[in-house]
Every structure is written in structure tokens, then in C-alpha cells.
Design a protein around this motif. Structure first.
Motif, PDB file in Angstrom:
ATOM      1  N   SER A 133     -50.146  24.882  30.376  1.00 41.54           N
ATOM      2  CA  SER A 133     -49.864  24.936  31.815  1.00 41.54           C
ATOM      3  C   SER A 133     -48.613  24.146  32.158  1.00 41.54           C
ATOM      4  CB  SER A 133     -51.062  24.433  32.616  1.00 41.54           C
ATOM      5  OG  SER A 133     -51.419  23.126  32.218  1.00 41.54           O
ATOM      6  N   ARG A 134     -47.853  23.794  31.137  1.00 44.14           N
ATOM      7  CA  ARG A 134     -46.523  23.198  31.273  1.00 44.14           C
ATOM      8  C   ARG A 134     -45.774  23.514  29.982  1.00 44.14           C
ATOM      9  NH1 ARG A 134     -46.881  19.811  27.232  1.00 44.14           N
ATOM     10  NH2 ARG A 134     -48.604  18.333  27.033  1.00 44.14           N
ATOM     11  N   GLN A 135     -44.484  23.233  29.972  1.00 47.47           N
ATOM     12  CA  GLN A 135     -43.713  23.498  28.763  1.00 47.47           C
ATOM     13  C   GLN A 135     -44.005  22.454  27.693  1.00 47.47           C
ATOM     14  OE1 GLN A 135     -39.720  23.973  30.702  1.00 47.47           O
ATOM     15  NE2 GLN A 135     -39.687  25.889  29.557  1.00 47.47           N
ATOM     16  N   ILE A 136     -43.819  22.830  26.461  1.00 47.73           N
ATOM     17  CA  ILE A 136     -44.021  21.939  25.333  1.00 47.73           C
ATOM     18  C   ILE A 136     -43.046  20.759  25.426  1.00 47.73           C
ATOM     19  CG2 ILE A 136     -42.407  23.206  23.843  1.00 47.73           C
ATOM     20  CD1 ILE A 136     -44.323  22.642  21.500  1.00 47.73           C
ATOM     21  N   THR A 137     -43.501  19.567  25.035  1.00 46.49           N
ATOM     22  CA  THR A 137     -42.642  18.381  25.089  1.00 46.49           C
ATOM     23  C   THR A 137     -41.870  18.223  23.778  1.00 46.49           C
ATOM     24  OG1 THR A 137     -44.324  16.897  24.176  1.00 46.49           O
ATOM     25  CG2 THR A 137     -44.339  17.248  26.570  1.00 46.49           C
ATOM     26  N   ASP A 138     -40.849  17.378  23.818  1.00 47.40           N
ATOM     27  CA  ASP A 138     -40.088  17.099  22.598  1.00 47.40           C
ATOM     28  C   ASP A 138     -40.984  16.503  21.522  1.00 47.40           C
ATOM     29  OD1 ASP A 138     -37.802  18.014  23.830  1.00 47.40           O
ATOM     30  OD2 ASP A 138     -37.051  16.018  24.360  1.00 47.40           O
ATOM     31  N   ALA A 139     -41.881  15.605  21.942  1.00 43.51           N
ATOM     32  CA  ALA A 139     -42.784  14.973  20.971  1.00 43.51           C
ATOM     33  C   ALA A 139     -43.700  16.003  20.323  1.00 43.51           C
ATOM     34  CB  ALA A 139     -43.606  13.888  21.657  1.00 43.51           C
ATOM     35  N   GLU A 140     -44.162  16.967  21.111  1.00 38.70           N
ATOM     36  CA  GLU A 140     -45.032  18.017  20.563  1.00 38.70           C
ATOM     37  C   GLU A 140     -44.259  18.935  19.631  1.00 38.70           C
ATOM     38  OE1 GLU A 140     -48.105  18.092  24.370  1.00 38.70           O
ATOM     39  OE2 GLU A 140     -46.365  19.426  24.317  1.00 38.70           O
ATOM     40  N   GLU A 141     -43.005  19.228  19.975  1.00 37.24           N
ATOM     41  CA  GLU A 141     -42.178  20.030  19.070  1.00 37.24           C
ATOM     42  C   GLU A 141     -41.947  19.294  17.756  1.00 37.24           C
ATOM     43  OE1 GLU A 141     -39.348  23.114  20.863  1.00 37.24           O
ATOM     44  OE2 GLU A 141     -38.862  21.259  21.945  1.00 37.24           O
ATOM     45  N   ASP A 142     -41.783  17.971  17.824  1.00 36.04           N
ATOM     46  CA  ASP A 142     -41.618  17.177  16.605  1.00 36.04           C
ATOM     47  C   ASP A 142     -42.878  17.230  15.751  1.00 36.04           C
ATOM     48  OD1 ASP A 142     -39.062  16.484  17.368  1.00 36.04           O
ATOM     49  OD2 ASP A 142     -39.633  14.516  18.189  1.00 36.04           O
ATOM     50  N   MET A 143     -44.053  17.163  16.392  1.00 43.59           N
ATOM     51  CA  MET A 143     -45.305  17.268  15.645  1.00 43.59           C
ATOM     52  C   MET A 143     -45.396  18.610  14.931  1.00 43.59           C
ATOM     53  SD  MET A 143     -48.416  15.541  17.841  1.00 43.59           S
ATOM     54  CE  MET A 143     -48.159  16.531  19.320  1.00 43.59           C
ATOM     55  N   CYS A 144     -45.003  19.659  15.628  1.00 43.03           N
ATOM     56  CA  CYS A 144     -45.016  20.988  15.023  1.00 43.03           C
ATOM     57  C   CYS A 144     -44.063  21.044  13.834  1.00 43.03           C
ATOM     58  CB  CYS A 144     -44.622  22.045  16.056  1.00 43.03           C
ATOM     59  SG  CYS A 144     -45.856  22.335  17.350  1.00 43.03           S
ATOM     60  N   ALA A 145     -42.847  20.538  14.028  1.00 38.98           N
ATOM     61  CA  ALA A 145     -41.834  20.572  12.966  1.00 38.98           C
ATOM     62  C   ALA A 145     -42.301  19.798  11.737  1.00 38.98           C
ATOM     63  CB  ALA A 145     -40.518  20.008  13.479  1.00 38.98           C
ATOM     64  N   ASP A 146     -42.995  18.688  11.940  1.00 46.44           N
ATOM     65  CA  ASP A 146     -43.492  17.882  10.829  1.00 46.44           C
ATOM     66  C   ASP A 146     -44.455  18.666   9.944  1.00 46.44           C
ATOM     67  OD1 ASP A 146     -41.994  15.737  11.670  1.00 46.44           O
ATOM     68  OD2 ASP A 146     -43.663  14.726  12.689  1.00 46.44           O
ATOM     69  N   ASN A 147     -45.094  19.679  10.529  1.00 44.25           N
ATOM     70  CA  ASN A 147     -46.071  20.479   9.779  1.00 44.25           C
ATOM     71  C   ASN A 147     -45.600  21.906   9.527  1.00 44.25           C
ATOM     72  OD1 ASN A 147     -48.520  18.635   9.544  1.00 44.25           O
ATOM     73  ND2 ASN A 147     -48.134  18.537  11.743  1.00 44.25           N
ATOM     74  N   GLY A 148     -44.289  22.130   9.727  1.00 45.77           N
ATOM     75  CA  GLY A 148     -43.722  23.445   9.433  1.00 45.77           C
ATOM     76  C   GLY A 148     -44.090  24.528  10.418  1.00 45.77           C
ATOM     77  N   ILE A 149     -44.457  24.129  11.633  1.00 48.54           N
ATOM     78  CA  ILE A 149     -44.825  25.086  12.676  1.00 48.54           C
ATOM     79  C   ILE A 149     -43.654  25.238  13.637  1.00 48.54           C
ATOM     80  CG2 ILE A 149     -46.446  25.665  14.514  1.00 48.54           C
ATOM     81  CD1 ILE A 149     -47.760  25.519  11.776  1.00 48.54           C
ATOM     82  N   GLU A 150     -43.227  26.479  13.866  1.00 50.87           N
ATOM     83  CA  GLU A 150     -42.157  26.749  14.827  1.00 50.87           C
ATOM     84  C   GLU A 150     -42.743  27.499  16.021  1.00 50.87           C
ATOM     85  OE1 GLU A 150     -37.691  28.767  15.115  1.00 50.87           O
ATOM     86  OE2 GLU A 150     -38.856  28.933  13.253  1.00 50.87           O
ATOM     87  N   PRO A 151     -42.819  26.858  17.197  1.00 47.60           N
ATOM     88  CA  PRO A 151     -43.435  27.498  18.361  1.00 47.60           C
ATOM     89  C   PRO A 151     -42.488  28.470  19.077  1.00 47.60           C
ATOM     90  CG  PRO A 151     -42.797  25.260  18.910  1.00 47.60           C
ATOM     91  CD  PRO A 151     -42.451  25.455  17.470  1.00 47.60           C
ATOM     92  N   LEU A 152     -43.042  29.572  19.526  1.00 43.11           N
ATOM     93  CA  LEU A 152     -42.319  30.537  20.350  1.00 43.11           C
ATOM     94  C   LEU A 152     -42.932  30.528  21.743  1.00 43.11           C
ATOM     95  CD1 LEU A 152     -40.343  32.968  20.769  1.00 43.11           C
ATOM     96  CD2 LEU A 152     -42.258  34.444  20.064  1.00 43.11           C
ATOM     97  N   GLU A 153     -42.136  30.173  22.746  1.00 43.39           N
ATOM     98  CA  GLU A 153     -42.623  30.106  24.121  1.00 43.39           C
ATOM     99  C   GLU A 153     -42.664  31.484  24.755  1.00 43.39           C
ATOM    100  OE1 GLU A 153     -41.247  26.961  27.026  1.00 43.39           O
ATOM    101  OE2 GLU A 153     -40.405  28.757  27.983  1.00 43.39           O
ATOM    102  N   LEU A 154     -43.827  31.831  25.320  1.00 42.40           N
ATOM    103  CA  LEU A 154     -44.001  33.093  26.033  1.00 42.40           C
ATOM    104  C   LEU A 154     -44.643  32.809  27.390  1.00 42.40           C
ATOM    105  CD1 LEU A 154     -45.470  35.154  23.052  1.00 42.40           C
ATOM    106  CD2 LEU A 154     -43.140  35.349  23.971  1.00 42.40           C
ATOM    107  N   ARG A 155     -43.953  33.157  28.458  1.00 40.81           N
ATOM    108  CA  ARG A 155     -44.510  32.948  29.797  1.00 40.81           C
ATOM    109  C   ARG A 155     -45.477  34.084  30.109  1.00 40.81           C
ATOM    110  NH1 ARG A 155     -41.323  31.320  35.377  1.00 40.81           N
ATOM    111  NH2 ARG A 155     -43.070  31.652  36.807  1.00 40.81           N
TER     112      ARG A 155
END
Length: 315
Positions: A88-110
């Protein structure tokens, strides 16, 4: 209805031997499991989309969990435990870093637009509209204890607060838009990821207040009273129409799902992602059934184009 829609934990939507509207199975060989975590606000939309997809593809099992936006990113999506995270909000930088640490690349879809809704008890005849400044006082840390301290026309009764936990994107959005950088969110409230519990709390006292996504009010309009919000241009009720027109400020907001790009290499995941985006423009499902503003045709096309690029890259 609201208890099912807002339940924390998981609502498991198991694929079964459903058929399409013409009576014929439309699975076309798709099979597999999909895990969806994240926002309780987006939950009813994701649930409705998943139910329809499994009617068309009965060999696909989809589990939709209401974990809160932040809880979903941290505990599920970034760890590879879910292929989608509603937000219900955009992903944060910290959350993107968590994803990157585990090889996950998020794609935002509204996927829709919400009219975040502030509610009070049905017996609270002394209030129908609240200004942004008054709302800020209600929810600020170390703020007034009674309603009358905010507005002399209001009762000299203690404010009872019910709202989303700090793992919620709704909490984050409300804090940013209403409290801003100068104020902290009150800790003197009952936090939960179950929106039905917010409703139950508000129902229990004439002097209670809470907030959550519009869908929960839309589907249960007689349970509590929604307050109009005065953002500076007069009182505006939350609704699909006022969120769509932009009149309902500052609490209308975009809703998202995030897909793990790597998971899109799996056919059943890619097909579900396409279906989710296509349904985001479905007036009957998004607006009439769930209670959010659907995407425009142009927005759907834009999201689909981004998705197709990601699917091609994943393959």
C-alpha cells in the motif's frame, strides 16, 4: 465478510476442479503454486483476482497472506518465500537492499487506487468531518488525551485509537501524509494487521477512532462511520469517485503488487502476473466488488508493457 477479508495469517485459496462461465475447464495445462504476501489493504483485491484465476486454471494453487506491506517484504518476499508482495506504498530503499542481498529483483506493478479511510463509532453524532490538522493531533505522539482538547465542540472523553501495526504500508502512508517529518505516530493505540479488529475496536466505543483501506469500509458501510476529510478545500467523503477525481486529499494513494522478476520465468507465475495487471482495469471487480479505483486502460497497457519486458528478461 470483513473478518474473512482482513484476517491475518493466511487465507488459502486452493485450486480445484472449477470451470469457466461456459462450463469448460480453461487450465490449458498451467499448474504450480504461487505465494502472495504483503498488504492487508491490497489483500481483498489480490484474493478476488486469485479466485478468478484459479477458476480458469484449477491446477494452480494460490496462497494469499495478509502480513502487512513491510512484514511481507522483510519476512517473505525478500527471502524468496513469495513470488508477489502486495504493497500500500512503494518499496523502500532498505527493502530493495534486502531483496538484492538475496538475489531478488522486484518489479513494481500498480494495481489500483485507494481512499484511505478514517472511521469512528456509529453513535459518534458529534463528528462527521475532520481537518488534516485535527487528525494530526489525534494521532501524534504526546498529543491530546481527549477529543475536547482538539476541538471545544467535541466531548471531554478520552480518545481510543485503533490502527495498523508499524509493519503496515497503511501505517507508513498515514504517518507520512498526516504526521509528516515533524511528528511521531502515537504509540497509545491498539495496533493490528487485522483490519476487522480495528472495526471491532471502533464499534466498542463512541469515542474510538481508527483508519484502514477503503475496501473494508466499502464492504461493511453500516459497521462504522467514515469521516469526511478537510484537506483545505472543505469536507470530502472517501469514495471510489472522490479518490478517482483527486478531490479526496491527502489520503488517496496508489496500491501496488511487486513481482519477483526471476519467478516470472515460470509460466504459471507469468500468466498470473499478466492476469493481475489485466484485472486491475476491471471496473466490476476492482471498484464494484472490492471498492478501489481501477487502473485506466492506458495504465494497464503501461504496466503490461513493463511486465512483458520483465518476463522476456526472466526467460
Amino acid at each position: 465478510m470483513i473478518a474473512g477479508a482482513g484476517a491475518a495469517g493466511a487465507t488459502i485459496l486452493a485450486g480445484c476442479t472449477s470451470t469457466d462461465n461456459d462450463g469448460g475447464t480453461t487450465s490449458e495445462g498451467l499448474s504450480g503454486a504461487i505465494e502472495i504476501s504483503g498488504s492487508s489493504t491490497v489483500f481483498p483485491l489480490a484474493e478476488a483476482v486469485a479466485e478468478q484465476f484459479m477458476k480458469d486454471h484449477p491446477q494452480v494453487d494460490i496462497s494469499v497472506k495478509s502480513t502487512g506491506t513491510g512484514g511481507g517484504f522483510e519476512n517473505h518476499f525478500s527471502r524468496g518465500r513469495s513470488q508477489f508482495n502486495n504493497a500500500s506504498r512503494q518499496i523502500t530503499d532498505a527493502e530493495e537492499d534486502m531483496c538484492a542481498d538475496n538475489g531478488i529483483e522486484p518489479l513494481e506493478l500498480r494495481v489500483a487506487t485507494d481512499a484511505l479511510t478514517v472511521v469512528v463509532n456509529n453513535e459518534a453524532e458529534w463528528i462527521d468531518c475532520i481537518t488534516v490538522e485535527e487528525l494530526r493531533q489525534v494521532w501524534s505522539a504526546d498529543g491530546p488525551d481527549t477529543w475536547q482538547e482538539i476541538n471545544s465542540d467535541w466531548p471531554d472523553e478520552t480518545i481510543e485509537r485503533y490502527g495498523p501495526a508499524d509493519t503496515s504500508g497503511t501505517f507508513d502512508y498515514f504517518r507520512e501524509e498526516i504526521l509528516g517529518e515533524e511528528y511521531n505516530h502515537s504509540s497509545d493505540y491498539q495496533p493490528t494487521e487485522q483490519d476487522n479488529l480495528i472495526v471491532q475496536g471502533v464499534q466498542g466505543s463512541e469515542f474510538a477512532v481508527g483508519y484502514f483501506g477503503f475496501s473494508y469500509y466499502y464492504n461493511n458501510p453500516d459497521s462504522v462511520k467514515a469521516l469526511a476529510i478537510d484537506g483545505g478545500d472543505g469536507c470530502v467523503d472517501p469514495s471510489v469517485e472522490t479518490a478517482k477525481s483527486g478531490e479526496y486529499t491527502p489520503l488517496s494513494r496508489p496500491l501496488f503488487t511487486y513481482a519477483a522478476k526471476g519467478a516470472l520465468a515460470e509460466e504459471h507465475v507469468a500468466e498470473f502476473a499478466r492476469f493481475y495487471v489485466e484485472q486491475s482495469g476491471n471496473q466490476e471487480l476492482v471498484a464494484d466488488r472490492v471498492g478501489y479505483v481501477p487502473n485506466t486502460e492506458a495504465a494497464v497497457d503501461e504496466q503490461l508493457a513493463a511486465l512483458e519486458t520483465a518476463i522476456e528478461d526472466a526467460g
